[in-house]
Design a protein around this motif. Structure first.
Motif, mmCIF file in Angstrom:
data_model
loop_
_atom_site.group_PDB
_atom_site.id
_atom_site.type_symbol
_atom_site.label_atom_id
_atom_site.label_comp_id
_atom_site.label_asym_id
_atom_site.label_seq_id
_atom_site.Cartn_x
_atom_site.Cartn_y
_atom_site.Cartn_z
ATOM 1 N N THR A 45 0.832 -1.206 0.000
ATOM 2 C CA THR A 45 0.000 0.000 0.000
ATOM 3 C C THR A 45 0.866 1.255 0.000
ATOM 4 O O THR A 45 0.628 2.184 -0.782
ATOM 5 N N ILE A 46 1.864 1.295 0.850
ATOM 6 C CA ILE A 46 2.732 2.478 0.957
ATOM 7 C C ILE A 46 3.523 2.691 -0.337
ATOM 8 O O ILE A 46 3.640 3.820 -0.824
ATOM 9 N N GLY A 47 4.056 1.616 -0.893
ATOM 10 C CA GLY A 47 4.822 1.741 -2.135
ATOM 11 C C GLY A 47 3.978 2.269 -3.282
ATOM 12 O O GLY A 47 4.391 3.184 -4.007
ATOM 13 N N PHE A 48 2.795 1.718 -3.434
ATOM 14 C CA PHE A 48 1.929 2.158 -4.529
ATOM 15 C C PHE A 48 1.337 3.537 -4.255
ATOM 16 O O PHE A 48 1.106 4.311 -5.178
ATOM 17 N N VAL A 97 -4.806 -6.142 -4.074
ATOM 18 C CA VAL A 97 -5.804 -5.288 -3.406
ATOM 19 C C VAL A 97 -5.096 -4.182 -2.623
ATOM 20 O O VAL A 97 -5.517 -3.023 -2.651
ATOM 21 N N ALA A 98 -3.999 -4.527 -1.951
ATOM 22 C CA ALA A 98 -3.223 -3.524 -1.216
ATOM 23 C C ALA A 98 -2.619 -2.500 -2.180
ATOM 24 O O ALA A 98 -2.607 -1.294 -1.888
ATOM 25 N N ASP A 99 -2.135 -2.956 -3.332
ATOM 26 C CA ASP A 99 -1.600 -2.053 -4.354
ATOM 27 C C ASP A 99 -2.688 -1.073 -4.807
ATOM 28 O O ASP A 99 -2.477 0.143 -4.853
ATOM 29 N N ALA A 100 -3.861 -1.616 -5.122
ATOM 30 C CA ALA A 100 -4.976 -0.789 -5.587
ATOM 31 C C ALA A 100 -5.402 0.203 -4.513
ATOM 32 O O ALA A 100 -5.724 1.359 -4.824
#
Length: 128
Positions: A45-48, A97-100
């Motif tokens: 999540t943080i990276g994206f 999902v975390a990326d999105a």
């Protein structure tokens, strides 16, 4: 692109970030760097979030749908690559999902007023 003095440099920096992300996402030791638990999801999540914020500051708001689609595709492709190209990593739909979530959160924060961060940085540093 926005009316940035160093727009090409900003764009190159964004693609540099994506390169670093690919290395981190496909490196065999990636899972051992993080503490146990769901920190992997937070890292996704943080990276994206960070990469999407970067591009939201470089491209005009009218291009954000392309930024979002591109970042989501990047997330999907890296997940597939983790499953197909590495032995130490595996594809995980929850990572996608975390990326999105990071992408959508970044666009919401940018829309809330931080979309001009690159312009502010140029003005602060260059005093122009």
């Amino acid at each position: 692109m926005r009316d940035l003095r160093f727009a090409q440099l900003w764009r190159a920096g964004g693609f540099g970030l994506l390169t670093i992300m690919v290395i981190a996402l496909l490196s065999p030791g990636g899972g051992q760097v993080l503490p146990p638990g769901n920190f992997d999801k937070a890292a996704h999540t943080i990276g994206f979030f960070g990469a999407t914020m970067w591009f939201a500051g470089v491209y005009r708001r009218s291009r954000w749908p392309q930024v979002a689609v591109g970042m989501m595709a990047f997330g999907g492709i890296t997940e597939l690559a983790q499953g197909l190209l590495t032995r130490a990593r595996s594809a995980d739909p929850i990572d996608f999902v975390a990326d999105a979530g990071g992408v959508l959160l970044a666009l919401a924060v940018a829309r809330g007023g931080l979309e001009h961060w690159a312009r502010w940085f140029e003005r602060l540093v260059l005093r122009s």
